[in-house]
Design an enzyme around this catalytic site. Structure first.
Site, PDB file in Angstrom:
ATOM      1  N   GLU A 148      96.524  15.926-170.786  1.00  0.00           N
ATOM      2  CA  GLU A 148      95.211  16.489-171.117  1.00  0.00           C
ATOM      3  C   GLU A 148      94.729  16.073-172.492  1.00  0.00           C
ATOM      4  O   GLU A 148      93.559  15.750-172.676  1.00  0.00           O
ATOM      5  CB  GLU A 148      95.305  18.025-171.131  1.00  0.00           C
ATOM      6  N   ARG A 203      82.787  25.538-170.185  1.00  0.00           N
ATOM      7  CA  ARG A 203      82.767  25.282-168.738  1.00  0.00           C
ATOM      8  C   ARG A 203      82.462  23.831-168.396  1.00  0.00           C
ATOM      9  O   ARG A 203      82.521  23.439-167.232  1.00  0.00           O
ATOM     10  CB  ARG A 203      81.723  26.188-168.066  1.00  0.00           C
ATOM     11  N   ASN A 229      75.405  25.742-160.274  1.00  0.00           N
ATOM     12  CA  ASN A 229      76.843  25.626-160.505  1.00  0.00           C
ATOM     13  C   ASN A 229      77.505  25.741-159.138  1.00  0.00           C
ATOM     14  O   ASN A 229      77.247  26.688-158.406  1.00  0.00           O
ATOM     15  CB  ASN A 229      77.298  26.767-161.432  1.00  0.00           C
ATOM     16  N   GLY A 230      78.308  24.760-158.768  1.00  0.00           N
ATOM     17  CA  GLY A 230      78.975  24.807-157.467  1.00  0.00           C
ATOM     18  C   GLY A 230      78.865  23.456-156.777  1.00  0.00           C
ATOM     19  O   GLY A 230      78.556  22.442-157.414  1.00  0.00           O
ATOM     20  N   LYS A 264     100.321  19.014-170.790  1.00  0.00           N
ATOM     21  CA  LYS A 264      99.700  19.076-172.124  1.00  0.00           C
ATOM     22  C   LYS A 264      99.434  17.663-172.644  1.00  0.00           C
ATOM     23  O   LYS A 264      98.371  17.379-173.172  1.00  0.00           O
ATOM     24  CB  LYS A 264     100.593  19.815-173.136  1.00  0.00           C
ATOM     25  N   GLU A 293     104.837  21.518-167.533  1.00  0.00           N
ATOM     26  CA  GLU A 293     103.821  21.997-168.472  1.00  0.00           C
ATOM     27  C   GLU A 293     103.704  21.059-169.687  1.00  0.00           C
ATOM     28  O   GLU A 293     102.600  20.763-170.146  1.00  0.00           O
ATOM     29  CB  GLU A 293     104.173  23.439-168.884  1.00  0.00           C
ATOM     30  N   CYS A 298      80.390  23.965-165.001  1.00  0.00           N
ATOM     31  CA  CYS A 298      78.955  24.084-165.219  1.00  0.00           C
ATOM     32  C   CYS A 298      78.661  25.525-165.640  1.00  0.00           C
ATOM     33  O   CYS A 298      79.286  26.468-165.162  1.00  0.00           O
ATOM     34  CB  CYS A 298      78.115  23.759-164.008  1.00  0.00           C
ATOM     35  N   TRP A 351      79.411  19.933-165.789  1.00  0.00           N
ATOM     36  CA  TRP A 351      80.676  19.238-165.594  1.00  0.00           C
ATOM     37  C   TRP A 351      80.500  18.490-164.272  1.00  0.00           C
ATOM     38  O   TRP A 351      80.378  19.113-163.212  1.00  0.00           O
ATOM     39  CB  TRP A 351      81.835  20.228-165.512  1.00  0.00           C
ATOM     40  N   HIS A 364     116.380   9.932-157.644  1.00  0.00           N
ATOM     41  CA  HIS A 364     115.877   9.663-156.292  1.00  0.00           C
ATOM     42  C   HIS A 364     114.580   8.859-156.315  1.00  0.00           C
ATOM     43  O   HIS A 364     113.818   8.890-155.359  1.00  0.00           O
ATOM     44  CB  HIS A 364     115.692  10.978-155.534  1.00  0.00           C
ATOM     45  N   LYS A 417      87.119  24.244-169.433  1.00  0.00           N
ATOM     46  CA  LYS A 417      88.044  25.359-169.618  1.00  0.00           C
ATOM     47  C   LYS A 417      88.144  26.219-168.365  1.00  0.00           C
ATOM     48  O   LYS A 417      89.169  26.823-168.090  1.00  0.00           O
ATOM     49  CB  LYS A 417      87.569  26.203-170.814  1.00  0.00           C
TER      50      LYS A 417
HETATM   51  C1  F6R Z   1      96.101  23.327-168.641  1.00  0.00           C
HETATM   52  C2  F6R Z   1      94.916  24.036-168.256  1.00  0.00           C
HETATM   53  C3  F6R Z   1      94.541  24.084-166.836  1.00  0.00           C
HETATM   54  C4  F6R Z   1      94.445  25.540-166.396  1.00  0.00           C
HETATM   55  C5  F6R Z   1      93.969  25.638-164.942  1.00  0.00           C
HETATM   56  C6  F6R Z   1      93.899  27.074-164.469  1.00  0.00           C
HETATM   57  O1  F6R Z   1      96.236  23.257-170.022  1.00  0.00           O
HETATM   58  O2  F6R Z   1      94.260  24.610-169.082  1.00  0.00           O
HETATM   59  O3  F6R Z   1      95.437  23.382-166.049  1.00  0.00           O
HETATM   60  O4  F6R Z   1      95.698  26.130-166.554  1.00  0.00           O
HETATM   61  O5  F6R Z   1      92.709  25.060-164.834  1.00  0.00           O
HETATM   62  O6  F6R Z   1      93.005  27.805-165.218  1.00  0.00           O
HETATM   63  P1  F6R Z   1      93.033  29.387-165.190  1.00  0.00           P
HETATM   64  O7  F6R Z   1      94.323  29.811-165.771  1.00  0.00           O
HETATM   65  O8  F6R Z   1      91.854  29.786-166.025  1.00  0.00           O
HETATM   66  O9  F6R Z   1      92.890  29.797-163.764  1.00  0.00           O
END
Ligand code: F6R
Length: 612
Positions: free
Chosen positions: A491, A28, A101-102, A488, A484, A2, A75, A507, A607
């Site tokens: 997401e 956000r 926000n929160g 990706k 990772e 948010c 969000w 396992h 983000k």
């Molecule tokens: C993955 C991604 C998220 C962030 C996570 C931490 O592609 O973007 O998993 O890595 O939300 O975010 P930061 O690094 O901003 O603390």
């Protein structure tokens, strides 16, 4: 998550200003948005679901001149994305409007205590209850009504409120959620982060936990909940790149950011290595080497991709610098009872520097008297302001929601810290240290090579885009890369994917394998686990799994063990994660493109995750 924006001042296009600030905060969250303004002694609300372009259409239709507005981009936490749940919320008489926000943890108890009827409530949010209670406490002074109510509110919040009877002020309050005030000339601004208002002013007040602020066009007063006036520090922000970032020739920011990765590495190395010319990182490395003297072990904390870079760093710190290193997900760390003391160094990693769990973990560590060190991409972020020292990855703004270049930036910084420490401890000598730096300097070239040959990755992506389940398997340093890579894909393309340690597969997860399962392996030729991973590939092959193999070029011996091969340049095993992640980012990207997914704004994500 948010984003909040606000404006009060001489200009009567406050709606446009607040909208423009929201545009900068869209990373956000983007499930709905709204703006409240005061016009003709009434509160007017404009809301829309979906991205900000939808709100823009509405505000363009009604050109309203007003010099006070607050805005919000949501969000969803409580209540699904809908017009009713979009902020701003108002009390039943539409006297007061609020954006938040929160997360309010005790909103149900508060609702009962203040006998708020269901008929009064139009949304499913935790926020709306607060505005009803503030209205009940309102006695012609919004500032004191807010302070009174906050005594009872539990949870995290950044609030902004306006009241139709008091059109000369915005009231804000903060606890565990970021909010800044931009100080202008006969005008003031609010936003959830600094970069959103730098276009308007560089003079910034960072609100702290417990602050309740009254913002007028010519004046700002900050009090605590008990009504005591608090000192206000105005910081002038420098060195922030405010330029508008474009996609240029790229279809999506994510692709652009993947292609920027060689430059990210070059920039960091250039700044670190040319210490005499460019002392950019000198202080940070000095600080690190100084505090580490009395450190008995390191804790690395992060979320998502930042956690994954921490997992790689643990292996490197233990292997090359002989220092015990633990890694934890921020949301787990803060609710455990980790053994911490003044001899523990807690390294927090975050692209945004605003991730609520990582910030809380940092504060938790500071309370335990640990030394703290942040690796962060966003300048002036909360994490960078609160850690003892911060080293910035300087990757430039990362816009794509899926982290790519920031992850690479974190890795390079972590490698440098590990080898600086290793050199300082005499584990590697100066000659070996220089050799490592030379090898690191060669990494951008290797990544360029992968980026020049995306055709084979595009072909594979097209062939497997319809599959429903993916397993990503790696060992040792490439196990976090498997995590990772899977993250990706999840997401960007909404395909179910699991990252697993290849040796652990037998396992349990192997039960999932049949010909419909895509199994992505990372097999680095010179690695000490290479032979082991070959056995794991055989195990999958024997069960008809479809194998996508990431391996070094010219490694043809395992070509016929796999269905698809993606070659990466030869590289020493210890550096391999920095390049093996690149084809996985591209694979996820192109599968997402073939599936017509919203690459830069994947559903349900934001983000910056500023709620717990
Ligand atoms: C993955 C991604 C998220 C962030 C996570 C931490 O592609 O973007 O998993 O890595 O939300 O975010 P930061 O690094 O901003 O603390």
């Amino acid at each position: 998550m948010c984003g909040i924006s606000g404006y009060i001042g001489e200009k009567n296009n406050s709606i446009k200003i607040v909208f423009n600030i929201l545009k900068k905060l869209e990373y956000r969250g983007y499930d709905s948005s709204g703006i409240a303004t005061i016009f003709n002694k009434k509160i007017l609300i404009k809301k829309s679901i979906g991205k900000l372009v939808n709100l823009k259409k509405i505000i363009l239709k009604h050109q309203i001149g007003s010099n006070i507005s607050i805005g919000h981009i949501r969000w969803a936490t409580h209540g699904k994305p809908s017009r009713n749940n979009a902020h701003p919320h108002t009390d039943a008489t539409k006297n007061i409007a609020i954006v938040h926000n929160g997360v309010i943890e005790n909103y149900i108890e508060l609702k009962k205590k203040y006998c708020i009827n269901d008929e009064e409530i139009v949304s499913d949010t935790d926020t709306e209850i607060i505005v009803h209670i503030i209205k009940k406490n309102y006695k012609n002074d919004l500032f004191s009504a807010v302070r009174n109510v906050l005594r009872e509110v539990k949870g995290s919040y950044a609030f902004a409120l306006i009241c139709k009877n008091e059109p000369d002020r915005i009231i804000c309050a903060v606890n565990e959620s970021p909010l800044v005030i931009g100080v202008g000339d006969k005008e003031n601004f609010i936003a959830s982060d600094v970069s959103a208002i730098l276009k308007y002013t560089k003079k910034i007040v960072f609100l702290k936990n417990g602050d309740v602020a009254e913002i007028k066009k010519n004046n700002i007063i900050i009090r605590d909940i008990e009504n005591n006036i608090k000192n206000m520090q105005i910081k002038t922000i420098k060195d922030e790149n405010c330029s508008y970032i474009r996609k240029n020739k790229y279809k999506h920011f994510m692709l652009k950011e993947i292609f920027e990765q060689p430059y990210v590495i070059k920039n960091i190395l250039k700044d670190v290595i040319c210490l005499n010319k460019n002392k950019n990182y000198e202080n940070e490395f000095k600080f690190f080497k100084n505090i580490i003297k009395n450190i008995s072990y390191i804790y690395i904390i992060g979320c998502g991709s930042s956690y994954h870079s921490g997992l790689i760093a643990k292996l490197l710190f233990e292997n090359f610098a002989n220092i015990r290193t633990e890694v934890d997900i921020a949301s787990e760390f803060r609710y455990r009872n980790p053994i911490l003391n003044e001899n523990t160094l807690v390294i927090v990693i975050s692209q945004s520097g605003e991730t609520a769990d990582t910030l809380a973990a940092l504060r938790f560590a500071k309370n335990k008297k640990c030394k703290t060190f942040a690796i962060c991409n966003v300048m002036n972020s909360s994490l960078s302001r609160e850690a003892d020292k911060t080293i910035f990855t300087k990757c430039g703004q990362e816009i794509g929601v899926a982290s790519t270049k920031a992850f690479i930036g974190q890795l390079v910084i972590l490698y440098l810290l590990v080898f600086e420490l290793s050199n300082k401890k005499g584990i590697i000598n100066n000659h070996e240290f220089k050799k490592i730096i030379v090898e690191l300097l060669d990494v951008p070239k290797k990544i360029f090579k992968i980026l020049k040959n995306t055709k084979s990755i595009i072909n594979i992506a097209e062939k497997i885009k319809g599959k429903k389940n993916f397993l990503y398997l790696g060992r040792n340093l490439n196990y976090p890369i498997a995590l990772e890579g899977a993250l990706k894909l999840k997401e960007i393309s909404y395909i179910h994917a699991e990252g697993y340690a290849a040796g652990e597969m037998k396992h349990g997860p192997i039960a999932l394998v049949d010909k419909s399962m895509i199994v992505v392996f990372i097999a680095i030729k010179k690695s000490k686990v290479y032979k082991k991973i070959i056995s794991n590939i055989e195990e999958i092959k024997a069960r008809n799994g479809t194998i996508v193999l990431i391996t070094n070029e010219k490694n043809i011996e395992i070509k016929n063990k796999s269905d698809y091969v993606i070659y990466i340049p030869k590289i020493n095993d210890y550096l391999s994660p920095i390049i093996s992640i690149v084809p996985l980012q591209l694979l996820a990207y192109y599968i997402g493109v073939f599936k017509k997914c919203d690459i830069d704004h994947p559903r349900n994500l934001a983000k910056s995750v500023t709620v717990e």
